[in-house]
Design a protein around this motif. Structure first.
Motif, PDB file in Angstrom:
ATOM      1  N   THR A  63       9.064  13.255   4.146  1.00 42.97           N
ATOM      2  CA  THR A  63       8.324  13.066   5.396  1.00 42.97           C
ATOM      3  C   THR A  63       6.874  12.700   5.100  1.00 42.97           C
ATOM      4  O   THR A  63       6.315  11.782   5.708  1.00 42.97           O
ATOM      5  CB  THR A  63       8.390  14.336   6.268  1.00 42.97           C
ATOM      6  N   LEU A  64       6.258  13.413   4.163  1.00 38.53           N
ATOM      7  CA  LEU A  64       4.881  13.083   3.784  1.00 38.53           C
ATOM      8  C   LEU A  64       4.791  11.669   3.219  1.00 38.53           C
ATOM      9  O   LEU A  64       3.836  10.938   3.510  1.00 38.53           O
ATOM     10  CB  LEU A  64       4.353  14.087   2.763  1.00 38.53           C
ATOM     11  N   ALA A  65       5.764  11.281   2.409  1.00 37.05           N
ATOM     12  CA  ALA A  65       5.753   9.928   1.844  1.00 37.05           C
ATOM     13  C   ALA A  65       5.827   8.883   2.946  1.00 37.05           C
ATOM     14  O   ALA A  65       5.175   7.842   2.877  1.00 37.05           O
ATOM     15  CB  ALA A  65       6.907   9.762   0.863  1.00 37.05           C
ATOM     16  N   THR A  66       6.599   9.180   3.994  1.00 40.24           N
ATOM     17  CA  THR A  66       6.681   8.259   5.123  1.00 40.24           C
ATOM     18  C   THR A  66       5.328   8.163   5.823  1.00 40.24           C
ATOM     19  O   THR A  66       4.860   7.073   6.164  1.00 40.24           O
ATOM     20  CB  THR A  66       7.762   8.721   6.117  1.00 40.24           C
ATOM     21  N   LEU A  67       4.682   9.308   6.023  1.00 42.51           N
ATOM     22  CA  LEU A  67       3.390   9.321   6.711  1.00 42.51           C
ATOM     23  C   LEU A  67       2.294   8.659   5.887  1.00 42.51           C
ATOM     24  O   LEU A  67       1.424   7.980   6.437  1.00 42.51           O
ATOM     25  CB  LEU A  67       2.983  10.764   7.032  1.00 42.51           C
ATOM     26  N   TYR A  68       2.319   8.854   4.578  1.00 42.88           N
ATOM     27  CA  TYR A  68       1.287   8.290   3.698  1.00 42.88           C
ATOM     28  C   TYR A  68       1.612   6.863   3.253  1.00 42.88           C
ATOM     29  O   TYR A  68       0.782   6.215   2.634  1.00 42.88           O
ATOM     30  CB  TYR A  68       1.116   9.159   2.450  1.00 42.88           C
ATOM     31  N   GLY A  69       2.827   6.412   3.505  1.00 41.95           N
ATOM     32  CA  GLY A  69       3.226   5.102   3.021  1.00 41.95           C
ATOM     33  C   GLY A  69       3.523   5.130   1.531  1.00 41.95           C
ATOM     34  O   GLY A  69       3.471   4.122   0.849  1.00 41.95           O
ATOM     35  N   GLY A  70       3.837   6.284   1.021  1.00 42.11           N
ATOM     36  CA  GLY A  70       4.132   6.511  -0.396  1.00 42.11           C
ATOM     37  C   GLY A  70       3.887   7.979  -0.697  1.00 42.11           C
ATOM     38  O   GLY A  70       3.521   8.745   0.201  1.00 42.11           O
ATOM     39  N   PRO A  71       4.084   8.395  -1.928  1.00 40.40           N
ATOM     40  CA  PRO A  71       3.865   9.805  -2.253  1.00 40.40           C
ATOM     41  C   PRO A  71       2.428  10.217  -1.940  1.00 40.40           C
ATOM     42  O   PRO A  71       1.496   9.458  -2.178  1.00 40.40           O
ATOM     43  CB  PRO A  71       4.128   9.882  -3.764  1.00 40.40           C
ATOM     44  N   PRO A  72       2.255  11.411  -1.363  1.00 40.96           N
ATOM     45  CA  PRO A  72       0.894  11.872  -1.084  1.00 40.96           C
ATOM     46  C   PRO A  72       0.119  12.059  -2.383  1.00 40.96           C
ATOM     47  O   PRO A  72       0.711  12.368  -3.420  1.00 40.96           O
ATOM     48  CB  PRO A  72       1.087  13.200  -0.365  1.00 40.96           C
ATOM     49  N   PRO A  73      -1.168  11.864  -2.352  1.00 36.77           N
ATOM     50  CA  PRO A  73      -1.965  12.041  -3.565  1.00 36.77           C
ATOM     51  C   PRO A  73      -1.824  13.458  -4.123  1.00 36.77           C
ATOM     52  O   PRO A  73      -1.820  14.435  -3.378  1.00 36.77           O
ATOM     53  CB  PRO A  73      -3.404  11.786  -3.082  1.00 36.77           C
ATOM     54  N   ARG A  74      -1.679  13.538  -5.437  1.00 38.54           N
ATOM     55  CA  ARG A  74      -1.455  14.819  -6.112  1.00 38.54           C
ATOM     56  C   ARG A  74      -2.555  15.834  -5.800  1.00 38.54           C
ATOM     57  O   ARG A  74      -2.290  17.001  -5.576  1.00 38.54           O
ATOM     58  CB  ARG A  74      -1.341  14.596  -7.612  1.00 38.54           C
TER      59      ARG A  74
END
Length: 79
Positions: free
Chosen positions: A50-61
């Motif tokens: 879900t976060l990857a969808t919102l961020y357009g990719g993996p969220p920043p570490r």
């Protein structure tokens, strides 16, 4: 809920830790303990998706680490 019987192989130290947790009341059985662990892993994977969808990719570490610190969450298990 329907259940199925399966056979799995686990590292001895993880199995010992799971059995100890059950002995101390963390779950009513080894099966329940493992089912809870799988459910938690599945929730984590869905949340990250879900976060990857919102961020357009993996969220920043660094943002994930900050969220873990602020929510007092344990770091993810490495498997």
């Amino acid at each position: 809920m329907r259940t199925e019987r399966v056979t799995i192989s686990l590292p001895a130290d993880l199995l010992a830790a799971a059995r100890e947790a059950v002995a101390h009341g963390a779950a009513p059985s080894l099966s329940a303990f493992i089912a809870d662990a799988l459910a938690a892993r599945s929730l984590r994977e869905r949340s990250l998706a879900t976060l990857a969808t919102l961020y357009g990719g993996p969220p920043p570490r660094d943002q994930l680490e900050e969220a873990r610190r602020s929510l007092r969450l344990l770091p993810p298990a490495t498997v």
